[in-house]
Design a protein around this motif. Structure first.
Motif, PDB file in Angstrom:
ATOM      1  N   MET A  81     -48.347  64.346  52.422  1.00 35.23           N
ATOM      2  CA  MET A  81     -47.527  63.788  51.361  1.00 35.23           C
ATOM      3  C   MET A  81     -48.228  62.540  50.829  1.00 35.23           C
ATOM      4  O   MET A  81     -48.671  61.696  51.573  1.00 35.23           O
ATOM      5  CB  MET A  81     -46.156  63.431  51.934  1.00 35.23           C
ATOM      6  N   THR A  82     -48.295  62.436  49.531  1.00 36.56           N
ATOM      7  CA  THR A  82     -48.933  61.281  48.922  1.00 36.56           C
ATOM      8  C   THR A  82     -47.898  60.238  48.548  1.00 36.56           C
ATOM      9  O   THR A  82     -46.729  60.538  48.349  1.00 36.56           O
ATOM     10  CB  THR A  82     -49.707  61.693  47.654  1.00 36.56           C
ATOM     11  N   THR A  83     -48.323  58.987  48.462  1.00 33.79           N
ATOM     12  CA  THR A  83     -47.434  57.913  48.059  1.00 33.79           C
ATOM     13  C   THR A  83     -47.388  57.843  46.549  1.00 33.79           C
ATOM     14  O   THR A  83     -48.416  57.940  45.889  1.00 33.79           O
ATOM     15  CB  THR A  83     -47.944  56.567  48.623  1.00 33.79           C
ATOM     16  N   LEU A  84     -46.195  57.652  46.001  1.00 34.42           N
ATOM     17  CA  LEU A  84     -46.030  57.600  44.560  1.00 34.42           C
ATOM     18  C   LEU A  84     -46.176  56.171  44.040  1.00 34.42           C
ATOM     19  O   LEU A  84     -45.684  55.241  44.652  1.00 34.42           O
ATOM     20  CB  LEU A  84     -44.633  58.088  44.167  1.00 34.42           C
ATOM     21  N   PRO A  85     -46.831  55.997  42.917  1.00 41.40           N
ATOM     22  CA  PRO A  85     -46.846  54.689  42.291  1.00 41.40           C
ATOM     23  C   PRO A  85     -45.467  54.389  41.726  1.00 41.40           C
ATOM     24  O   PRO A  85     -44.684  55.297  41.468  1.00 41.40           O
ATOM     25  CB  PRO A  85     -47.887  54.837  41.181  1.00 41.40           C
ATOM     26  N   LEU A  86     -45.138  53.105  41.506  1.00 32.94           N
ATOM     27  CA  LEU A  86     -43.820  52.744  41.025  1.00 32.94           C
ATOM     28  C   LEU A  86     -43.635  52.955  39.523  1.00 32.94           C
ATOM     29  O   LEU A  86     -42.517  53.010  39.052  1.00 32.94           O
ATOM     30  CB  LEU A  86     -43.495  51.298  41.393  1.00 32.94           C
ATOM     31  N   ALA A  87     -44.683  53.071  38.751  1.00 32.62           N
ATOM     32  CA  ALA A  87     -44.532  53.296  37.310  1.00 32.62           C
ATOM     33  C   ALA A  87     -44.091  54.736  37.081  1.00 32.62           C
ATOM     34  O   ALA A  87     -44.767  55.664  37.492  1.00 32.62           O
ATOM     35  CB  ALA A  87     -45.848  53.025  36.591  1.00 32.62           C
ATOM     36  N   THR A  88     -42.959  54.920  36.443  1.00 35.02           N
ATOM     37  CA  THR A  88     -42.404  56.266  36.306  1.00 35.02           C
ATOM     38  C   THR A  88     -43.311  57.198  35.527  1.00 35.02           C
ATOM     39  O   THR A  88     -43.277  58.396  35.745  1.00 35.02           O
ATOM     40  CB  THR A  88     -41.025  56.239  35.625  1.00 35.02           C
ATOM     41  N   GLY A  89     -44.104  56.680  34.621  1.00 37.23           N
ATOM     42  CA  GLY A  89     -45.004  57.543  33.862  1.00 37.23           C
ATOM     43  C   GLY A  89     -46.045  58.191  34.748  1.00 37.23           C
ATOM     44  O   GLY A  89     -46.619  59.210  34.391  1.00 37.23           O
ATOM     45  N   ASN A  90     -46.270  57.624  35.933  1.00 34.42           N
ATOM     46  CA  ASN A  90     -47.269  58.161  36.848  1.00 34.42           C
ATOM     47  C   ASN A  90     -46.681  59.082  37.911  1.00 34.42           C
ATOM     48  O   ASN A  90     -47.417  59.660  38.687  1.00 34.42           O
ATOM     49  CB  ASN A  90     -48.023  57.019  37.528  1.00 34.42           C
ATOM     50  N   LEU A  91     -45.365  59.196  37.964  1.00 35.03           N
ATOM     51  CA  LEU A  91     -44.758  60.075  38.947  1.00 35.03           C
ATOM     52  C   LEU A  91     -44.982  61.517  38.519  1.00 35.03           C
ATOM     53  O   LEU A  91     -44.685  61.881  37.378  1.00 35.03           O
ATOM     54  CB  LEU A  91     -43.255  59.801  39.056  1.00 35.03           C
ATOM     55  N   PRO A  92     -45.495  62.352  39.394  1.00 36.36           N
ATOM     56  CA  PRO A  92     -45.749  63.745  39.001  1.00 36.36           C
ATOM     57  C   PRO A  92     -44.452  64.530  38.866  1.00 36.36           C
ATOM     58  O   PRO A  92     -43.490  64.296  39.592  1.00 36.36           O
ATOM     59  CB  PRO A  92     -46.589  64.277  40.167  1.00 36.36           C
ATOM     60  N   TYR A 125     -37.160  58.516  36.406  1.00 31.30           N
ATOM     61  CA  TYR A 125     -37.769  59.802  36.736  1.00 31.30           C
ATOM     62  C   TYR A 125     -36.745  60.933  36.610  1.00 31.30           C
ATOM     63  O   TYR A 125     -37.054  61.999  36.061  1.00 31.30           O
ATOM     64  CB  TYR A 125     -38.340  59.750  38.154  1.00 31.30           C
ATOM     65  N   ALA A 126     -35.518  60.687  37.081  1.00 31.80           N
ATOM     66  CA  ALA A 126     -34.476  61.712  36.996  1.00 31.80           C
ATOM     67  C   ALA A 126     -34.168  62.061  35.540  1.00 31.80           C
ATOM     68  O   ALA A 126     -34.021  63.236  35.200  1.00 31.80           O
ATOM     69  CB  ALA A 126     -33.206  61.226  37.700  1.00 31.80           C
ATOM     70  N   LEU A 127     -34.112  61.056  34.679  1.00 31.82           N
ATOM     71  CA  LEU A 127     -33.868  61.307  33.259  1.00 31.82           C
ATOM     72  C   LEU A 127     -35.034  62.076  32.648  1.00 31.82           C
ATOM     73  O   LEU A 127     -34.838  62.989  31.843  1.00 31.82           O
ATOM     74  CB  LEU A 127     -33.634  59.987  32.519  1.00 31.82           C
ATOM     75  N   ARG A 128     -36.241  61.716  33.068  1.00 33.32           N
ATOM     76  CA  ARG A 128     -37.441  62.410  32.588  1.00 33.32           C
ATOM     77  C   ARG A 128     -37.453  63.867  33.055  1.00 33.32           C
ATOM     78  O   ARG A 128     -37.821  64.774  32.291  1.00 33.32           O
ATOM     79  CB  ARG A 128     -38.680  61.665  33.090  1.00 33.32           C
ATOM     80  N   LEU A 129     -37.049  64.095  34.298  1.00 39.04           N
ATOM     81  CA  LEU A 129     -36.970  65.466  34.814  1.00 39.04           C
ATOM     82  C   LEU A 129     -36.076  66.320  33.928  1.00 39.04           C
ATOM     83  O   LEU A 129     -36.443  67.434  33.534  1.00 39.04           O
ATOM     84  CB  LEU A 129     -36.422  65.471  36.244  1.00 39.04           C
ATOM     85  N   ASN A 130     -34.893  65.807  33.627  1.00 36.30           N
ATOM     86  CA  ASN A 130     -33.962  66.542  32.782  1.00 36.30           C
ATOM     87  C   ASN A 130     -34.602  66.866  31.437  1.00 36.30           C
ATOM     88  O   ASN A 130     -34.526  67.997  30.960  1.00 36.30           O
ATOM     89  CB  ASN A 130     -32.679  65.741  32.567  1.00 36.30           C
ATOM     90  N   ASP A 131     -35.234  65.882  30.842  1.00 33.81           N
ATOM     91  CA  ASP A 131     -35.795  66.061  29.500  1.00 33.81           C
ATOM     92  C   ASP A 131     -36.998  66.993  29.472  1.00 33.81           C
ATOM     93  O   ASP A 131     -37.402  67.455  28.409  1.00 33.81           O
ATOM     94  CB  ASP A 131     -36.141  64.703  28.888  1.00 33.81           C
TER      95      ASP A 131
END
Length: 172
Positions: free
Chosen positions: A1-12, A57-63
């Protein structure tokens, strides 16, 4: 498991969108979701920050059409939100909208319409409560989202293409 950066634009985004009934639940991308839910504290103090990475991220997932995944993250944020706060009401409406979107994808328009109605009631209730702070509900375009939900719900027959994107409403 990789660590996620805190900037939401970088979350896969998850590797795939899970849709109940189309695949077994074990096919959901739990690894990606676990990385994001790990960013949610056990309790938010005072309010849910509008720029919290898990929330964004959750809002981005939906969109992006990851409705089940969006619902899962929104529920984690909702559980940590202060009891009785405005964010909890808005988060519940967002969960209902993501779930309605999922029901539309599953071709269950009546269930989607019911959920959109519940979300609309929450958004109206939220509009009656005082604002003025730095929380998620304070800067979110609640009235614009309520109007969009009202328009979608007012259609004679909802279809897959009628899903609601949070990013389609203008931010204040």
């Amino acid at each position: 498991m990789t660590t996620l950066p805190l900037a939401t634009g970088n979350l896969p985004l998850p590797r795939w969108a899970y849709v109940p009934g189309e695949a077994v639940e074990a096919d959901a991308d739990y690894e990606t979701l676990a990385q994001v839910t790990a960013l949610v504290p056990s309790r938010f103090g005072g309010h849910v920050p509008a720029r919290h990475p898990a929330l964004r991220y959750a809002l981005r997932l939906n969109d992006h059409g990851y409705f089940w995944e969006s619902q899962e993250i929104l529920e984690a944020v909702w559980a940590a939100a202060p009891q009785g706060g405005r964010e909890r009401i808005l988060l519940r409406a967002c969960i209902q909208i993501a779930t309605a979107n999922l029901r539309l994808r599953m071709q269950k328009p009546h269930a989607a319409a019911r959920l959109l109605g519940e979300a609309l009631a929450d958004l109206k209730a939220l509009g009656l409560r005082n604002a003025g702070g730095d929380g998620f509900a304070d800067g979110f375009p609640v009235l614009a989202l309520a109007e969009l939900v009202k328009v979608k719900r007012g259609r004679p027959q909802l279809a897959k293409a009628d899903w609601v994107a949070f990013g389609s409403v203008n931010r204040t």
